[in-house]
Motif scaffolding. Structure first.
Motif, PDB file in Angstrom:
ATOM      1  N   ALA A  59       0.860  -1.187   0.000  1.00 50.52           N
ATOM      2  CA  ALA A  59       0.000   0.000   0.000  1.00 50.52           C
ATOM      3  C   ALA A  59       0.894   1.235   0.000  1.00 50.52           C
ATOM      4  O   ALA A  59       2.097   1.156   0.294  1.00 50.52           O
ATOM      5  CB  ALA A  59      -0.928   0.001   1.220  1.00 50.52           C
ATOM      6  N   ASP A  60       0.300   2.380  -0.309  1.00 51.40           N
ATOM      7  CA  ASP A  60       1.091   3.612  -0.376  1.00 51.40           C
ATOM      8  C   ASP A  60       1.700   3.983   0.967  1.00 51.40           C
ATOM      9  O   ASP A  60       2.655   4.766   1.019  1.00 51.40           O
ATOM     10  CB  ASP A  60       0.213   4.764  -0.877  1.00 51.40           C
ATOM     11  CG  ASP A  60      -0.167   4.612  -2.344  1.00 51.40           C
ATOM     12  OD1 ASP A  60       0.529   3.857  -3.059  1.00 51.40           O
ATOM     13  OD2 ASP A  60      -1.144   5.243  -2.771  1.00 51.40           O
ATOM     14  N   ALA A  61       1.176   3.450   2.057  1.00 52.47           N
ATOM     15  CA  ALA A  61       1.717   3.760   3.381  1.00 52.47           C
ATOM     16  C   ALA A  61       3.130   3.233   3.566  1.00 52.47           C
ATOM     17  O   ALA A  61       3.875   3.724   4.413  1.00 52.47           O
ATOM     18  CB  ALA A  61       0.804   3.179   4.461  1.00 52.47           C
ATOM     19  N   ILE A  62       3.524   2.230   2.764  1.00 60.75           N
ATOM     20  CA  ILE A  62       4.800   1.542   2.965  1.00 60.75           C
ATOM     21  C   ILE A  62       5.781   1.910   1.857  1.00 60.75           C
ATOM     22  O   ILE A  62       5.475   1.805   0.665  1.00 60.75           O
ATOM     23  CB  ILE A  62       4.580   0.019   3.006  1.00 60.75           C
ATOM     24  CG1 ILE A  62       3.747  -0.349   4.248  1.00 60.75           C
ATOM     25  CG2 ILE A  62       5.909  -0.725   3.007  1.00 60.75           C
ATOM     26  CD1 ILE A  62       3.391  -1.813   4.338  1.00 60.75           C
ATOM     27  N   LEU A  63       6.970   2.329   2.276  1.00 67.89           N
ATOM     28  CA  LEU A  63       8.022   2.669   1.326  1.00 67.89           C
ATOM     29  C   LEU A  63       8.944   1.486   1.046  1.00 67.89           C
ATOM     30  O   LEU A  63       9.431   1.334  -0.073  1.00 67.89           O
ATOM     31  CB  LEU A  63       8.854   3.847   1.851  1.00 67.89           C
ATOM     32  CG  LEU A  63       8.130   5.188   1.994  1.00 67.89           C
ATOM     33  CD1 LEU A  63       9.059   6.210   2.639  1.00 67.89           C
ATOM     34  CD2 LEU A  63       7.643   5.677   0.639  1.00 67.89           C
ATOM     35  N   ASP A  64       9.200   0.668   2.066  1.00 67.48           N
ATOM     36  CA  ASP A  64      10.081  -0.483   1.862  1.00 67.48           C
ATOM     37  C   ASP A  64       9.876  -1.483   2.991  1.00 67.48           C
ATOM     38  O   ASP A  64       9.539  -1.105   4.116  1.00 67.48           O
ATOM     39  CB  ASP A  64      11.559  -0.041   1.837  1.00 67.48           C
ATOM     40  CG  ASP A  64      12.499  -1.145   1.381  1.00 67.48           C
ATOM     41  OD1 ASP A  64      12.058  -1.995   0.570  1.00 67.48           O
ATOM     42  OD2 ASP A  64      13.667  -1.161   1.813  1.00 67.48           O
ATOM     43  N   VAL A  65      10.075  -2.759   2.660  1.00 65.19           N
ATOM     44  CA  VAL A  65      10.056  -3.837   3.641  1.00 65.19           C
ATOM     45  C   VAL A  65      11.366  -4.603   3.501  1.00 65.19           C
ATOM     46  O   VAL A  65      11.733  -5.027   2.399  1.00 65.19           O
ATOM     47  CB  VAL A  65       8.865  -4.798   3.418  1.00 65.19           C
ATOM     48  CG1 VAL A  65       8.954  -5.998   4.358  1.00 65.19           C
ATOM     49  CG2 VAL A  65       7.541  -4.071   3.603  1.00 65.19           C
TER      50      VAL A  65
END
Length: 272
Positions: free
Chosen positions: A123-129
């Motif tokens: 989702a747009d909330a996450i930049l990287d995992v």
């Protein structure tokens, strides 16, 4: 070939012909066309699986956005459809039913991938995992989740960046690139019917070779780092027991990929 159970996880951004959110979101003017293209791609893969293994049990997991995109009445009637959210294992709901092979159709590259079409991570909330220090998008996360259930991912399809992302993790996996990314909202794409023909052939080949593939699993326990887009999302995430925060990055340890996946889904949902 003995009867097998195959899980086909279908996303939307990596479908041939699709390049813009207007085609992938329910409020978009071209969403109904996007749904039709997604359903056709799913049908092509179902047909390919059953070409190679006529007795196979096929589960199709609608894995985009609201998980209610594939047109149920137009899906190949030989497959069962998993739709709706929230649900355990999200994009890979159906692994619990004893799948022996998984396929990723219509997938996209991770957030920040250069030149990739509609690239993002969950989702747009996450930049990287990052899992054990390695950056993963949905392709990597889902491959590791499948691997934790002993299920190999035998095929992946999307744009060229998505296919390269999969190959980096699963070198012997079969890929079906259906478009070449020219930017976030631009691509050089195959005709949808040509893409479907290639998907059907690829799925058939992948099922025929499934015994050559091995699951890809992460070592446990898992150390997870997530970079979040908004500080407020990090504020909310820090309220979850077991999550630590440093700036816009939150970290947690998970006993296994099922637990990690559940927390990642939650982080995506609490974001804007």
């Amino acid at each position: 070939m003995a009867a097998i159970k195959v899980l086909i996880s279908v996303d939307m951004e990596g479908i041939a012909g699709i390049v813009h959110p207007a085609e992938t979101t329910p409020t978009g003017g071209d969403y109904e066309r996007g749904r039709a293209l997604m359903t056709a791609a799913a049908n092509a893969v179902v047909a390919g699986v059953l070409d190679a293994a006529p007795a196979a049990e096929v589960l199709v997991a609608d894995s985009h956005g609201p998980y209610r995109n594939i047109l149920p009445e137009d899906l190949d009637r030989r497959a069962r459809l998993i739709r709706g959210k929230p649900r355990e294992l999200g994009m890979l709901a159906g692994l619990q039913a004893g799948a022996q092979a998984a396929m990723f159709v219509g997938y996209h590259a991770r957030a920040g991938a250069s030149g990739a079409v509609l690239a993002h991570t969950i989702a747009d909330a996450i930049l990287d995992v990052r899992i054990a220090g390695r950056s993963h998008g949905e392709i990597g996360i889902n491959t590791l989740l499948a691997g934790s259930y002993g299920v190999p991912v035998v095929l992946a399809s999307g744009d060229d960046a998505a296919c390269e992302e999969f190959t980096a993790l699963v070198p012997d996996g079969l890929t079906v690139p259906v478009k070449r990314g020219l930017g976030q909202y631009a691509a050089d794409t195959l005709h949808p019917q040509e893409a479907c023909d290639r998907l059907r052939q690829g799925a058939s080949q992948a099922v025929s070779r499934r015994d050559e593939h091995r699951p890809v699993a992460a070592s446990r326990p898992l150390d997870i780092e997530v970079d979040l887009h908004q500080p407020r999302t990090a504020d909310l995430a820090a309220l979850i027991p077991g999550i630590a925060r440093t700036g816009r990055t939150v970290t947690f340890a998970a006993e296994d990929m099922t637990a990690a996946y559940g927390l990642l889904q939650l982080l995506a949902h609490i974001g804007p």
